[in-house]
Design a protein around this motif. Structure first.
Motif, PDB file in Angstrom:
ATOM      1  N   PHE A  88       0.833  -1.307  -0.123  1.00  0.00           N
ATOM      2  CA  PHE A  88       0.082  -0.049  -0.109  1.00  0.00           C
ATOM      3  C   PHE A  88       0.902   1.248   0.103  1.00  0.00           C
ATOM      4  O   PHE A  88       0.602   2.083  -0.635  1.00  0.00           O
ATOM      5  CB  PHE A  88      -1.096   0.026   1.097  1.00  0.00           C
ATOM      6  N   TYR A  89       1.961   1.386   0.716  1.00  0.00           N
ATOM      7  CA  TYR A  89       2.839   2.394   0.695  1.00  0.00           C
ATOM      8  C   TYR A  89       3.435   2.713  -0.697  1.00  0.00           C
ATOM      9  O   TYR A  89       3.305   3.591  -1.155  1.00  0.00           O
ATOM     10  CB  TYR A  89       4.031   2.250   1.940  1.00  0.00           C
ATOM     11  N   LEU A  90       3.816   1.621  -1.458  1.00  0.00           N
ATOM     12  CA  LEU A  90       4.578   1.791  -2.723  1.00  0.00           C
ATOM     13  C   LEU A  90       3.387   2.000  -3.654  1.00  0.00           C
ATOM     14  O   LEU A  90       3.965   2.838  -4.385  1.00  0.00           O
ATOM     15  CB  LEU A  90       5.285   0.450  -3.191  1.00  0.00           C
ATOM     16  N   ILE A  91       2.350   1.708  -3.549  1.00  0.00           N
ATOM     17  CA  ILE A  91       1.143   2.480  -4.505  1.00  0.00           C
ATOM     18  C   ILE A  91       1.223   3.984  -4.448  1.00  0.00           C
ATOM     19  O   ILE A  91       1.275   4.408  -5.433  1.00  0.00           O
ATOM     20  CB  ILE A  91      -0.244   1.746  -4.154  1.00  0.00           C
ATOM     21  N   SER A  92       1.083   4.361  -3.203  1.00  0.00           N
ATOM     22  CA  SER A  92       0.951   5.786  -3.198  1.00  0.00           C
ATOM     23  C   SER A  92       2.608   6.378  -3.960  1.00  0.00           C
ATOM     24  O   SER A  92       2.160   7.633  -4.465  1.00  0.00           O
ATOM     25  CB  SER A  92       1.060   6.295  -1.669  1.00  0.00           C
ATOM     26  N   VAL A  93       3.481   5.572  -3.663  1.00  0.00           N
ATOM     27  CA  VAL A  93       4.971   6.246  -3.980  1.00  0.00           C
ATOM     28  C   VAL A  93       4.731   6.128  -5.764  1.00  0.00           C
ATOM     29  O   VAL A  93       5.128   7.133  -6.598  1.00  0.00           O
ATOM     30  CB  VAL A  93       6.028   5.484  -3.635  1.00  0.00           C
ATOM     31  N   LEU A  94       4.359   4.957  -6.176  1.00  0.00           N
ATOM     32  CA  LEU A  94       4.626   4.693  -7.705  1.00  0.00           C
ATOM     33  C   LEU A  94       3.462   4.913  -8.657  1.00  0.00           C
ATOM     34  O   LEU A  94       3.629   5.273  -9.757  1.00  0.00           O
ATOM     35  CB  LEU A  94       4.950   2.995  -7.941  1.00  0.00           C
ATOM     36  N   ASP A  95       2.126   4.690  -8.026  1.00  0.00           N
ATOM     37  CA  ASP A  95       0.963   4.767  -8.721  1.00  0.00           C
ATOM     38  C   ASP A  95       0.367   5.906  -8.680  1.00  0.00           C
ATOM     39  O   ASP A  95      -0.485   6.523  -9.357  1.00  0.00           O
ATOM     40  CB  ASP A  95      -0.026   3.737  -8.521  1.00  0.00           C
ATOM     41  N   LEU A  96       0.357   6.798  -7.631  1.00  0.00           N
ATOM     42  CA  LEU A  96      -0.446   7.813  -7.319  1.00  0.00           C
ATOM     43  C   LEU A  96       0.395   9.206  -7.336  1.00  0.00           C
ATOM     44  O   LEU A  96      -0.162  10.228  -7.623  1.00  0.00           O
ATOM     45  CB  LEU A  96      -1.140   7.840  -5.732  1.00  0.00           C
ATOM     46  N   LYS A  97       1.671   9.000  -7.075  1.00  0.00           N
ATOM     47  CA  LYS A  97       2.470  10.396  -7.220  1.00  0.00           C
ATOM     48  C   LYS A  97       3.283  10.168  -8.406  1.00  0.00           C
ATOM     49  O   LYS A  97       3.608   9.120  -8.905  1.00  0.00           O
ATOM     50  CB  LYS A  97       3.519  10.435  -6.008  1.00  0.00           C
ATOM     51  N   PRO A  98       3.919  11.404  -8.814  1.00  0.00           N
ATOM     52  CA  PRO A  98       4.690  11.229 -10.039  1.00  0.00           C
ATOM     53  C   PRO A  98       5.926  10.296  -9.618  1.00  0.00           C
ATOM     54  O   PRO A  98       6.641  10.459  -8.715  1.00  0.00           O
ATOM     55  CB  PRO A  98       5.293  12.627 -10.284  1.00  0.00           C
ATOM     56  N   SER A  99       6.284   9.417 -10.680  1.00  0.00           N
ATOM     57  CA  SER A  99       7.461   8.544 -10.197  1.00  0.00           C
ATOM     58  C   SER A  99       7.914   8.020 -11.769  1.00  0.00           C
ATOM     59  O   SER A  99       7.511   8.075 -12.617  1.00  0.00           O
ATOM     60  CB  SER A  99       7.031   7.220  -9.754  1.00  0.00           C
ATOM     61  N   MET A 100       9.572   7.884 -11.594  1.00  0.00           N
ATOM     62  CA  MET A 100       9.993   7.681 -12.825  1.00  0.00           C
ATOM     63  C   MET A 100      10.090   6.076 -13.291  1.00  0.00           C
ATOM     64  O   MET A 100      10.909   5.706 -14.077  1.00  0.00           O
ATOM     65  CB  MET A 100      11.668   8.107 -12.522  1.00  0.00           C
ATOM     66  N   TRP A 101       9.328   5.165 -12.607  1.00  0.00           N
ATOM     67  CA  TRP A 101       9.602   3.787 -12.695  1.00  0.00           C
ATOM     68  C   TRP A 101       9.232   3.413 -14.169  1.00  0.00           C
ATOM     69  O   TRP A 101       9.882   2.441 -14.542  1.00  0.00           O
ATOM     70  CB  TRP A 101       8.804   2.933 -11.784  1.00  0.00           C
ATOM     71  N   LYS A 102       8.572   4.149 -15.053  1.00  0.00           N
ATOM     72  CA  LYS A 102       8.386   3.790 -16.319  1.00  0.00           C
ATOM     73  C   LYS A 102       9.651   3.961 -17.172  1.00  0.00           C
ATOM     74  O   LYS A 102       9.604   3.376 -18.411  1.00  0.00           O
ATOM     75  CB  LYS A 102       7.231   4.336 -16.839  1.00  0.00           C
ATOM     76  N   VAL A 103      10.404   4.859 -16.646  1.00  0.00           N
ATOM     77  CA  VAL A 103      11.589   5.299 -17.447  1.00  0.00           C
ATOM     78  C   VAL A 103      12.715   4.463 -17.041  1.00  0.00           C
ATOM     79  O   VAL A 103      13.260   4.035 -17.979  1.00  0.00           O
ATOM     80  CB  VAL A 103      11.965   6.610 -17.331  1.00  0.00           C
ATOM     81  N   PHE A 104      12.843   4.122 -16.024  1.00  0.00           N
ATOM     82  CA  PHE A 104      13.718   3.218 -15.469  1.00  0.00           C
ATOM     83  C   PHE A 104      13.278   2.503 -14.127  1.00  0.00           C
ATOM     84  O   PHE A 104      12.478   2.945 -13.520  1.00  0.00           O
ATOM     85  CB  PHE A 104      15.043   3.701 -15.456  1.00  0.00           C
ATOM     86  N   PRO A 105      13.967   1.112 -13.974  1.00  0.00           N
ATOM     87  CA  PRO A 105      13.423   0.470 -12.730  1.00  0.00           C
ATOM     88  C   PRO A 105      13.883   1.052 -11.435  1.00  0.00           C
ATOM     89  O   PRO A 105      15.054   0.694 -11.012  1.00  0.00           O
ATOM     90  CB  PRO A 105      13.822  -0.956 -12.839  1.00  0.00           C
ATOM     91  N   THR A 106      13.123   2.036 -10.665  1.00  0.00           N
ATOM     92  CA  THR A 106      13.619   2.709  -9.564  1.00  0.00           C
ATOM     93  C   THR A 106      13.884   1.672  -8.392  1.00  0.00           C
ATOM     94  O   THR A 106      13.041   0.537  -8.528  1.00  0.00           O
ATOM     95  CB  THR A 106      12.552   3.688  -8.945  1.00  0.00           C
ATOM     96  N   PRO A 107      14.202   1.794  -7.334  1.00  0.00           N
ATOM     97  CA  PRO A 107      14.661   1.011  -6.289  1.00  0.00           C
ATOM     98  C   PRO A 107      13.160   0.740  -5.559  1.00  0.00           C
ATOM     99  O   PRO A 107      12.905  -0.553  -5.332  1.00  0.00           O
ATOM    100  CB  PRO A 107      15.264   1.637  -5.059  1.00  0.00           C
ATOM    101  N   ASP A 108      12.316   1.734  -5.642  1.00  0.00           N
ATOM    102  CA  ASP A 108      11.018   1.268  -5.091  1.00  0.00           C
ATOM    103  C   ASP A 108      10.426   0.480  -6.120  1.00  0.00           C
ATOM    104  O   ASP A 108       9.212  -0.553  -5.818  1.00  0.00           O
ATOM    105  CB  ASP A 108      10.166   2.657  -5.022  1.00  0.00           C
ATOM    106  N   PHE A 109      10.290   0.644  -7.349  1.00  0.00           N
ATOM    107  CA  PHE A 109       9.798  -0.180  -8.396  1.00  0.00           C
ATOM    108  C   PHE A 109      10.335  -1.693  -7.991  1.00  0.00           C
ATOM    109  O   PHE A 109       9.421  -2.752  -8.064  1.00  0.00           O
ATOM    110  CB  PHE A 109      10.033   0.205  -9.677  1.00  0.00           C
ATOM    111  N   LYS A 110      11.493  -1.763  -7.991  1.00  0.00           N
ATOM    112  CA  LYS A 110      12.140  -3.086  -7.616  1.00  0.00           C
ATOM    113  C   LYS A 110      11.464  -3.845  -6.472  1.00  0.00           C
ATOM    114  O   LYS A 110      11.264  -4.833  -6.267  1.00  0.00           O
ATOM    115  CB  LYS A 110      13.648  -3.019  -7.562  1.00  0.00           C
TER     116      LYS A 110
END
Ligand code: HEM
Length: 505
Positions: free
Chosen positions: A225-247
Motif C-alpha cells: 500500500f505504501y509503494l502504491i502511493s509512491v509509484l502509482d499515485l504520485k509522479p514516479s520515474m519507474w516507467k522510464v527506469f526501474p527505480t529501487p521502489d519499483f524493484k
C-alpha cells in the motif's frame, strides 16, 4: 453471461448534447503545470511533506472544484473533481462495464512478470468484457448476504479468542493496548479473511516468528500500500527506469502472490475432493468459486487476501477511534448490543445481527468522518460537461470525496461523529438533512457494477469485531488525537494505544 448489478439510470442524451454544445473547451480546465508537479515532488515539496489527500485539497483551494493533473512519466493526464453533482454525472454515464483505471504497477506485474500464473488479471486489473465475465462469475458468491452471513459463527468464535488475547496484551495497570496493536489488528484481519476466503485458520495470533511466511506476508501488504502511493499515485520515474521502489514493489508482489497461491492451492486440495459431496448450502465461498472455475477461484481468493487485510483493519481502527472519542455514543451502542448479547460472551448469529441499526449507523458515520479511501476513479463513459467544461469520453477522472463528505455545508457538524443522522426511523433535522444530501457525496465502497466486491465481507468483519469489543470493554483514548496518513488507502499514523477496561455486566 449473468446480469451484473444494474448500472445507474442513464442520463437523457439530448440534455448531454445541449450541455456539450455550450460548454467551455477541455483545454480551459486549469491545474498545476508539469514544472509545478516536478517541483512539488522534489524532497521538501508538497508530495513529500503532505498527505496525498491534503495535496489534492491544497490544489483544489488554488484551482477550484475541477482541475487537471498533467500527464507525465508515462502517466496519463487526470481530471480531479470534487463536486457530488459531477460524481453523479460520471457514475450515471459509466455504462455496464465501467472502466476504473487499474494500478499500473500491479497490472505490469500480472501481465509482464507473472503471466504464467495470471491467465487473467482479475477484477482490479481487467477492463471491459474480460472484467465483466470475471465479475459476473464471482458476484453471486461474493455479494450475496446469505452466503457471507454463514461465516458469522466462525468469526464470532475467533473474536472470543481475540478478546482473551486483548486482555492478555493490555497493560495491567494502565489498561492501554501495546504500541504494536496495529500489527495485532492486521493479523486479526488476515486471520478473519482467511477463514472466509480460504476455509482455513492460519493461526497468526499470539507469538509469530519474525522469519515466518505470515510475518513476511503482513509486512509485504503494508509495503504494497505504501509503494502504491509512491509509484502509482504520485509522479514516479519507474516507467522510464526501474527505480529501487519499483524493484521493491515487484519483490513485495512476489511475496504476496506466492503466499496467497500457496494457501489457495492447499485449500483447493482439501476441498476439491469434497465439493461434489456437499449440498449447495453447505459449500463455502472457496468451494463455490472452485466449482465455477478453479482458475477464477485462485485469482479471486488471492485478491481477497491481498485487499482484505489493511483496508479492513484500517476501517476497524477508525470505528474504534471515533467510539473511543465519543463515550456517550459508545454507551448507546453498548445498550443496543446488550439486547442481543445478554451476556458478554453470548454468541452473535446471522439472526440476532439483523437488528443492529445503531451499530450500522456508527460504522457509516466513522467511514464518513475518517474515510479509508480518499476517492475513486474512472475513465468517463461518455462526453460529459463537468463544472461547465467539456470532458471527452475516455478521460481519466479522480472523484475526490474525502473533504466533501465532511463539508459543513452538506452535513451539519460536518467533522463531528453523529451516528444518529443515519437512523432511518428518526425524524430529527439531522436525519432529514442526511436523507436530502446526494448519496453520491459519500460512497465508501464505490458505486454501480464495479463497486467493492469485498464489501459484504468487510462489513461482516467490522460488525462482529466492533460488537464484541464494545460489549466487552469500555474503549477509551487519552493520548493526543490519532492521525491518519494516505498511502493508497488511509491508515493510522501513530500507535493504537486504546485504553480498554472490562464492562461489568
Ligand atoms: C472497509 C474496507 C474496504 C473499503 C473501504 C473498500 C473500498 C473499495 C472501493 C472504494 C473500491 C472501488 C469501487 C468502485 O470502483 O466503484 C473497491 C474495489 C474493490 N475491492 Fe474493496 N474495500 C474494502 C474491503 C475490501 C475487501 C475485504 C476485499 C476483499 C474481499 C475487497 C476487494 C475489492 C476488489 C476486488 C475491488 C475491485 C472490484 C472491481 O473492480 O470489480 N475490498 N473497494
Amino acid at each position: 453471461m449473468r446480469a451484473i448489478e444494474a448500472a445507474a439510470a442513464p442520463v437523457a442524451e439530448t440534455q448531454l448534447q445541449n450541455d456539450w454544445n455550450t460548454a467551455l473547451p477541455y483545454e480551459k480546465i486549469s491545474g498545476p503545470s508539469r514544472l509545478t508537479l516536478i517541483k512539488d515532488s522534489l524532497p521538501g515539496g508538497k508530495f513529500t511533506t503532505l498527505n496525498l489527500g491534503d495535496v489534492m485539497e491544497q490544489y483544489r483551494q488554488q484551482y477550484g472544484n475541477i482541475f487537471k493533473m498533467p500527464g507525465m512519466l508515462g502517466k496519463p493526464e487526470t481530471v480531479l473533481v470534487f463536486d457530488p453533482k459531477d460524481f453523479e454525472a460520471i457514475y450515471r454515464t459509466e455504462g455496464v462495464w465501467p472502466f476504473r483505471p487499474s494500478l499500473e504497477t500491479i497490472t505490469y506485474y500480472r501481465r509482464k512478470v507473472r503471466p504464467d500464473i495470471f491467465s487473467t488479471g482479475g477484477l482490479g486489473v481487467e477492463q471491459g468484457k474480460e472484467w465483466a465475465e470475471f465479475r459476473a462469475a464471482v458476484n453471486p458468491v461474493m455479494m450475496q448476504p446469505k452466503i457471507v452471513k454463514q461465516y458469522v459463527p466462525q468469526i464470532d468464535k475467533f473474536m472470543d479468542e481475540f478478546i482473551v488475547r486483548v486482555k492478555k496484551i493490555r497493560d495491567s495497570n494502565t489498561y492501554e493496548l501495546p504500541e504494536n496493536f496495529e500489527e495485532e489488528l492486521n493479523r486479526w484481519s488476515l486471520e478473519a479473511i482467511c477463514i472466509i476466503a480460504l476455509d482455513t485458520r492460519l493461526g497468526v495470533m499470539g507469538k509469530l516468528d519474525k522469519n515466518s511466511k505470515e510475518h513476511e506476508f503482513i509486512n509485504a501488504v503494508k509495503r504494497f500500500f505504501y509503494l502504491i502511493s509512491v509509484l502509482d499515485l504520485k509522479p514516479s520515474m519507474w516507467k522510464v527506469f526501474p527505480t529501487p521502489d519499483f524493484k521493491e514493489m515487484m519483490r513485495v508482489l512476489d511475496v504476496i502472490t506466492d503466499f496467497s497461491f500457496h494457501h489457495v492451492d492447499e485449500a483447493k486440495k482439501r476441498l476439491e475432493s469434497q465439493v461434489n459431496t456437499k449440498s449447495e448450502k453447505e459449500q463455502s465461498v472457496l468451494e463455490k468459486l472452485i466449482k465455477i472455475n478453479p482458475k477464477v477461484a485462485t485469482i479471486m481468493a488471492t485478491d481477497i487476501v491481498m485487499a482484505g487485510v489493511d483496508e479492513t483493519s484500517s476501517a476497524v481502527t477508525t470505528v474504534l477511534f471515533t467510539l473511543a472519542k465519543n463515550p456517550d455514543k459508545q454507551e448507546i451502542l453498548r445498550n443496543e448490543l446488550r439486547k442481543i448479547l445478554p451476556e458478554k460472551d453470548s454468541p452473535l448469529t446471522p439472526q440476532n445481527m439483523s437488528n443492529l441499526p445503531y451499530l450500522r449507523a456508527c460504522i457509516k458515520e466513522s467511514l464518513r468522518v475518517l474515510p479509508v479511501v480518499i476517492g475513486n476513479s474512472r475513465k468517463t463513459g461518455k462526453d460529459l460537461v463537468l463544472k461547465g467544461h467539456k470532458v471527452p469520453k475516455g478521460t481519466n477522472v479522480l472523484l475526490v470525496s474525502a473533504h466533501t463528505q465532511v463539508d459543513e455545508r452538506l452535513y451539519t457538524g460536518g467533522e463531528k461523529f453523529i451516528p444518529e443522522r443515519w437512523l432511518k426511523n428518526q425524524e430529527s433535522e439531522l436525519s432529514k438533512e442526511a436523507k436530502s444530501v446526494s448519496p453520491f457525496t459519500f460512497l465508501p465502497f464505490g458505486f454501480g457494477p464495479r463497486m467493492c466486491i469485498g464489501r459484504r465481507f468487510a462489513e461482516l468483519e467490522i460488525e462482529v469485531f466492533i460488537s464484541k469489543i464494545i460489549r466487552n470493554f469500555y474503549v477509551g483514548w487519552e493520548r493526543p488525537d490519532l492521525k491518519f496518513k494516505t498511502v493508497g488507502i488511509n491508515v493510522p499514523d501513530g500507535k493504537l494505544q486504546f485504553k480498554i477496561k472490562d464492562v461489568e455486566n
